[in-house]
Scaffold this active site. Sequence first.
Site, PDB file in Angstrom:
ATOM      1  N   CYS A 113       0.730  -1.001   0.218  1.00 54.29           N
ATOM      2  CA  CYS A 113      -0.060  -0.256  -0.443  1.00 54.29           C
ATOM      3  C   CYS A 113       0.903   1.567  -0.016  1.00 54.29           C
ATOM      4  CB  CYS A 113      -0.787   0.025   1.445  1.00 54.29           C
ATOM      5  SG  CYS A 113      -0.089  -0.411   3.218  1.00 54.29           S
ATOM      6  N   ARG A 143      -0.772   3.545  -6.064  1.00 53.12           N
ATOM      7  CA  ARG A 143      -0.238   2.636  -5.006  1.00 53.12           C
ATOM      8  C   ARG A 143      -1.616   2.069  -4.354  1.00 53.12           C
ATOM      9  NH1 ARG A 143       4.660   2.690  -2.819  1.00 53.12           N
ATOM     10  NH2 ARG A 143       6.117   5.067  -3.426  1.00 53.12           N
ATOM     11  N   PHE A 326      -3.371  -2.395  -1.454  1.00 52.29           N
ATOM     12  CA  PHE A 326      -3.442  -3.424  -2.672  1.00 52.29           C
ATOM     13  C   PHE A 326      -3.134  -4.217  -1.573  1.00 52.29           C
ATOM     14  CE2 PHE A 326      -1.554  -3.447  -7.381  1.00 52.29           C
ATOM     15  CZ  PHE A 326      -1.853  -4.274  -7.194  1.00 52.29           C
ATOM     16  N   ASN A 346       2.512  -0.550   4.873  1.00 51.40           N
ATOM     17  CA  ASN A 346       2.800  -0.556   3.602  1.00 51.40           C
ATOM     18  C   ASN A 346       3.822  -1.737   4.255  1.00 51.40           C
ATOM     19  OD1 ASN A 346       4.175  -0.765   1.279  1.00 51.40           O
ATOM     20  ND2 ASN A 346       4.114   1.542   1.539  1.00 51.40           N
ATOM     21  N   GLY A 347       3.787  -2.612   3.294  1.00 51.89           N
ATOM     22  CA  GLY A 347       4.249  -3.963   3.081  1.00 51.89           C
ATOM     23  C   GLY A 347       3.655  -5.118   3.407  1.00 51.89           C
ATOM     24  N   GLU A1023      18.570 -13.358 -18.969  1.00 47.68           N
ATOM     25  CA  GLU A1023      19.094 -11.918 -18.279  1.00 47.68           C
ATOM     26  C   GLU A1023      20.560 -12.075 -19.404  1.00 47.68           C
ATOM     27  OE1 GLU A1023      20.584 -10.830 -14.269  1.00 47.68           O
ATOM     28  OE2 GLU A1023      19.895 -12.429 -14.427  1.00 47.68           O
ATOM     29  N   GLN A1088      12.514 -17.818 -10.890  1.00 49.34           N
ATOM     30  CA  GLN A1088      13.719 -19.083 -11.512  1.00 49.34           C
ATOM     31  C   GLN A1088      13.334 -20.000 -10.620  1.00 49.34           C
ATOM     32  OE1 GLN A1088      17.699 -17.697 -12.741  1.00 49.34           O
ATOM     33  NE2 GLN A1088      17.998 -20.642 -13.352  1.00 49.34           N
ATOM     34  N   LYS A1091      16.255 -22.040  -8.645  1.00 48.33           N
ATOM     35  CA  LYS A1091      16.584 -21.012  -7.367  1.00 48.33           C
ATOM     36  C   LYS A1091      15.526 -20.212  -7.675  1.00 48.33           C
ATOM     37  CE  LYS A1091      20.139 -19.305 -10.738  1.00 48.33           C
ATOM     38  NZ  LYS A1091      21.244 -19.272 -10.169  1.00 48.33           N
ATOM     39  N   GLN A1097      24.017 -16.444 -11.329  1.00 52.17           N
ATOM     40  CA  GLN A1097      25.544 -16.373 -11.111  1.00 52.17           C
ATOM     41  C   GLN A1097      26.095 -17.109 -12.809  1.00 52.17           C
ATOM     42  OE1 GLN A1097      24.750 -19.299  -7.835  1.00 52.17           O
ATOM     43  NE2 GLN A1097      27.495 -19.259  -8.409  1.00 52.17           N
ATOM     44  N   CYS A1256      22.837 -29.738 -26.369  1.00 52.28           N
ATOM     45  CA  CYS A1256      22.728 -30.685 -25.526  1.00 52.28           C
ATOM     46  C   CYS A1256      23.506 -31.939 -25.243  1.00 52.28           C
ATOM     47  CB  CYS A1256      22.903 -29.795 -24.476  1.00 52.28           C
ATOM     48  SG  CYS A1256      22.260 -30.498 -23.243  1.00 52.28           S
ATOM     49  N   CYS A1262      27.479 -27.426 -16.825  1.00 51.29           N
ATOM     50  CA  CYS A1262      27.187 -25.925 -17.862  1.00 51.29           C
ATOM     51  C   CYS A1262      28.427 -24.475 -16.902  1.00 51.29           C
ATOM     52  CB  CYS A1262      25.795 -25.730 -17.291  1.00 51.29           C
ATOM     53  SG  CYS A1262      24.806 -26.790 -18.258  1.00 51.29           S
ATOM     54  N   CYS A1267      31.307 -27.163 -21.345  1.00 47.73           N
ATOM     55  CA  CYS A1267      30.553 -27.845 -22.055  1.00 47.73           C
ATOM     56  C   CYS A1267      30.930 -28.882 -23.301  1.00 47.73           C
ATOM     57  CB  CYS A1267      29.677 -27.474 -22.496  1.00 47.73           C
ATOM     58  SG  CYS A1267      28.181 -27.843 -23.636  1.00 47.73           S
TER      59      CYS A1267
END
Length: 1643
Positions: A113, A143, A326, A346-347, A1023, A1088, A1091, A1097, A1256, A1262, A1267
């Site tokens: 919020c 918000r 929210f 808020n949180g 990424e 992801q 993980k 990384q 592959c 990897c 590889c």
Amino acid sequence: MPALARATALAAPVVAPRGVARRSTGARVPSMASRVPSANLAASLRSVGGKQASMPSFMGLKKSAALPRFRSLRSDTPAAVTRSGHVVAVASREPYAGGAVDMNQILEERDACGVGFIASLKGERTHKTVTDALTALGCMEHRGACSADDDSGDGAGVMCNIPWKMLGKYCEAEGIDGFEEGKAGVGMVFLPQDAAQAKKSREILNECVEAEGLTVLGWREVPVNKAVVGRMAKATEPVIEQILVAGAEEDDLERKLFVARKLAEKKSAALNAEMPGIAENFYVCTMSGRTIVYKGMLRSAVVGEFYEDLKNPDFETQFCIYHRRFSTNTVPKWPLAQPMRFLGHNGEINTLQGNLNWMASREADMTHPVWAGREPELRPICNPAASDSANLDRVAELLVKSGRPVAETMMLLVPEAYRNHPDLDATYPEVESFYDYYAGMQEAWDGPALLVFTDGKKLGCRLDRNGLRPARFWRTSDDYIYVASEVGVLGDAISNAANIVAKGRLGPGMMIQADLESGEFKENTEVAKEVASRLDYKGFLEDIKFLDAKEPGEATTMDATGLIEAQAAAGYAAEDVSMIIESMAADGMEPTWSMGDDTPMPVLSSRPHLLYDYFKQRFAQVTNPAIDPLREGLVMSLEMTLGAKGNLLDNKGAEDIPAVHLKTPVLFDEDVETIMGLDSLKAVRVPARYAGTGEKGAMAAAVAELCAAAEKAVAGGSQTVIISDKPDCGDATMPAIPSMLAVGAVHHHLIKVGLRSRASIVVESASAFSTHHFACLVGFGASAVNPWLALETCRQWRGSTKIENAIKRGKMPNMSVADVQRNYKAAVNKGLKKILSKMGISLLTSYHGAQIFECYGIGPEVIDTAFKGTVSRIGGMNMDDLAAETATFYSSNFPGEGEVLNGIAARGMFQVKPGLEYHANNQDMSKLLHKAIGLGGKKESGDFDAYKLYQEERNDRPATSLRDMLVIESDREPIPIDEVESVGDICARFCTGGMSLGAISRECHEAIAIAMNRIGGKSNSGEGGEDPQRYEKISADAEGKSETFPHLRGLKTGDVASSAIKQVASGRFGVTTSFLMAADQLEIKVAQGAKPGEGGQLPGKKVSPYIASLRRSKAGVPLISPPPHHDIYSIEDLAQLIYDLHMVNPKAKVSVKLVGQAGIGTVASGVAKANADIIQISGGDGGTGASPLSSIKHAGGPLEMGLVEAHRTLVENDLRQRVVLRADGGCRSGLDVIQCALMGADEYGFGTVAMIATGCVMARICHTNNCPVGVASQREELRARFPGAPGDLVNFFQLCAQEVREELAAMGYKSLDEIIGRNDLFAQKRAHPDGSAPGQPAKTSGLDLSFLTTSSGEGGVSSARLAQATHDDGRMLDDEILEDPAVIKAIEEEGEYTVKKEIINTDRCATARVAGVVAAKYGDSGFAGKLNIELEGSAGQSFGAFTVGGVSVKLVGEANDYVCKSMSGGEVSIMPPAASPFAPEDCIIAGNTCLYGATGGKAFFNGRAGERFAVRNSLAETVVEGTGDHCCEYMTGGVVVVLGRVGRNVGAGMTGGIGYFLDEDDTFASKVNGEIVSMQRVATSAGEAQLKGLIEEHVAKTGSPKGKAVLAEWAEYLPKFWQLVPPSEANTPEATDVVPEEVAASA
């Protein structure tokens, strides 16, 4: 239009076309009634994807299905028929009566919020304070969020003084006597709509008030305007009345009203069976003699319209708290609107289940004289059906009502990170003892939190220890103080500039407080000092033992054979020892692995699993952020306590806190003996063993006996129970009760009998060796763990001949036996921090007992015994199954009679081993696929006969995922395949997963993109950015070769290597404006699958010069993506990032990638409300280039559960047509596509199999850059071996699509459209009498997959969802700018032009769309013209984001968070208004996370900025006059100059770029994270010139007085600058005059 008028218009509802919900937040109202765009503008917008029609913004939901309350379809629970006509089994809930809480219930309420307050320090009560608060509330509409009708707000409200003047006149008119300030109170009451229930509710409250000796003066109907209430809010709108009470004074009155309210709540709950719904619909907002709350399920703008009192001029108040909510929950409730009774929040509280369970366990010991023995009447204190905010409010309210000071209450509930805090150590070190004292008594309510609070006498604000919510405050010359989540909420940044005397922000863990009676205003240091000095906390701690770890022993405790036998009995596999324990002992770190988890779920596996394996770690996702244990570990702590927890309401000193403090929960054997010897703990060992004879009920009986023994020990005065399975504890011939079962059972038993807070649990465990195991044990109640067998394994490993020889040969460092045990412990500690951080938790004490896991494959008998409240939705093993599996470890490892046991057996859990555990991605599968597609471009089209063999291998595999336990039972007869939709139509729904260029090779990445573009599908950049060369069409020769892509084969003229989906991840690598403009879709990777909750990384050896150039980093330097997106700390922040991406590229759809876990329906609901176009659901088994092994195995839920829950929630809330659902989890064949379609997916993601199709071979290395076929390597010689071609993947997808066609024909359906969401066509495989499926172990007999097979109802037509236009946010400031023909002319002709506008805080992401138009035509730096944008006012979030070269933006005023996010070029300068009386260098001018991921340009700030300034800055140059914590974090390039004080942790993870910091008080050195960077004075002429030049430019752009002063006395100031230099910059001219020859030569 004037700024305030425009702000009001922004919050007004928009009339939408019939059947379409439209959100008005962010829609800008032009100053003219209508403007027709010029032809040039229209053409320009078309060139960047402008469109004639857009999907309107949507921020609404309809009905709660956040976590469907599924029962077994075999249960007797009645079914409910939804509006759509489908049947869903539901379970009603009785009002909470205390005890352990249910995580399912908690997951239904998530929120965030905007919040703030206004107060007069002079005690003035005015009506203007209310009107200003309502104005501010309206300016924070963005918000919050609305329901599906787009008019029923998630919640908004205000808290203020009781309006004595207004109500006094009312009483006078009504003839009511005795209503007098200080002697009377008012209750704001929500009553049920049902007249009988409302009448009964009044009677209950009257009785309870009068029972306290008070007088009910009367009831007042609160005048409301029902016409402004949204349709959905109106359905649950309460009757709102006020009860007027007298009969006591001041604090006595407050306590009597508190008790009366609590008793009324309990009475209504008792009537709930007789009058269903009364407990929920009768709610007392406030009942006090000081404060009152007006709130509801309303939009910000209509709070003042709905409550007519708020428009009454006689409604006067000294202060007003305002709040806009929210809610990610699908049905926001009137009572959960805020402010609550004591605070506005808020949180998100991440540790809520633990907080509630611990509060329930300590209630019996919480007493205070003021309650005169009536404490039981106040219990239960908390309620899991309420939100996190409401429960925190309940606890804080009780503490304050019991006499604890307001500030002290907030400090003990939400403590700051007081360890390693230079400012704290220098200014208020005494507070450390305060925090140490309460650390053992009250675990922190941990998570992102901005808390505004008041008891009517004190008014304050507190920020969480990480500073994860924005909080700005300012003070005026007439002694008013303002706090808000954003600046600019009053729209007076310019007009009121001369009156604002100070501006500040709350930093991490900071507090401010105003005394409403005395007028005193105190900032953090003063408040903390006052609280810490109230009692002698340092003296209290003198009797507490702070236990330092003992030196671990070096002698082994058993022979080699005994060790192997113990390991086998404990469930160790050979790879557990070699890959996990020994790796941790050698390196002090968890092992890294790759490629995800493709083994069967433990409950489906034919091999035995430890109990820990059935539990998955939960993780932060959207509603709260993960935190960063690597770079921001200074806020984290693994400290724990042992001993009884005392009376939180009336603590007396040392007797009320645990007797022992531990630095970590990991104990050496010697530590346990120390604990056993402490008289203060009276520790008692209890054996955890069961009769392993195979008799039914043996495990259950043993657990009951264990619980009884623990209860007896605690009742007898023991403060520590040590549960042990060591050979010398109990009958060593009996198998051990699984440690996790033993700990959980004792923990919950002691809660049940009211003894839990009087003792700690320590466990000596043979089975605990992985970081996940420790997290499970602590999460379910253990305060400390002694992994005695893992430590013995470390000792014997170090003493082995193999290791001795390795040390002699120099292959390993010379480590002692003690060293390897310390390494192992260090690895566990690091792993625990990582696990905490992925849930956004900083303190292990808050994780302790919080049960932040979900379970797959454990049935209700076990859950109710040891893991009560844990989410377990598919049933599974009972106690006898668990006993049998535990016994299997022993029997499966031991040889026959006369044979010798040489070592424990392997189980093949990580690598494919012949005859061991099945892996879905295996060499046989790869070979079959390569043959079918003709790997290497050998076939123009795939071989379907060969593909059939691959198909059989996939479809006949052992059950690996939940969908393998389902069979499709169609309700139609087969049809000819010619009637089924085409391969091309099906391929258009295919996508590949986000695999970054860097993790995989350029060859593989580009081949995948080209293939997907050929078939009309979509590849994902992952990424790391993309080479702009890939946006152009390829020209190829007859041999399939191209000059622009010489490393690829099989190319065709017209191919395009651009990824259709461009990913924006937490690392922000390579996110330039031109990158964003080249996208068809923009994906926000929140989590992801391999993980979730962790960052990425990329090992340094994979950061080649080419990769470094794309990521704007340094070659050879490892790259880490932080776990959190630093601009997504909550759902409202996600909404902002979605808004930003829509702003810069209005043609690109925005997708949000989530990972499956319980509650994802709630999250998906919030994402839909946040205006996403696509939601991707990934399974927790996804592939990765590198990840901690435990993360791959133990985090994230199955795709099937997440997909069905998300789809069902969206369907039940009429939301399904608004978003596309994409499935991403282990798709390998057409059958997978069909199964995902039945579960609700519109599109289908393929990850690992796409790499296999390009060559592959699943070497699973990897992460090593080795590889063997160049798929996942950056080494040139290995990349040259890349065997694939785009045509290979084209062949695979066409074969896969053909399989889909065959499956559809066999089912009798013509298209995927017809089967999407039809999970009622699934049936669970059951063939054996015991209920298990063919070929499956008996433990699957308890599985109940009705969650997956129950119809989700009609979800609309999928192809229509796919075809709909990109969501729109309405008309913006940028649209006004781009409608100026002179602006368009300047862009098109590269001329120069200046445009001037006013700006307000609802103008978010201002100038981004302009930048997008420029970048689409010229790229990031190709524009040769000059477009000057001059603005006045308060800029909304993301001001100046995505700015590009040739665009110069000047702001006179102030800005909020995310200034210059992903800036790619150009200039931005911000300065305060000329009339401002304050010194700019002392005041905040910009918010948090400025220059996040900037890749170019310059920014100048004439004032201070907040936390995380220049995080991941790559190439931008900037000057600022002070920052908060974490400045220059993860920076990889550019220059940062800071002309003032900074916070902690400067330069953490900084691998490139240079920082200059003016240190006038000699405190800078203590603020620097020296892990990577070095500090030095500015010693070179190039460095001095760089620094001085930027300051000169700063003065020229902003007129900075500080900058002028520095330049005027340059010789005096230069020696006060520190230069931060990472190793990659050490040899640059700015850092050194001595440049090595090889560097000079390369230059």
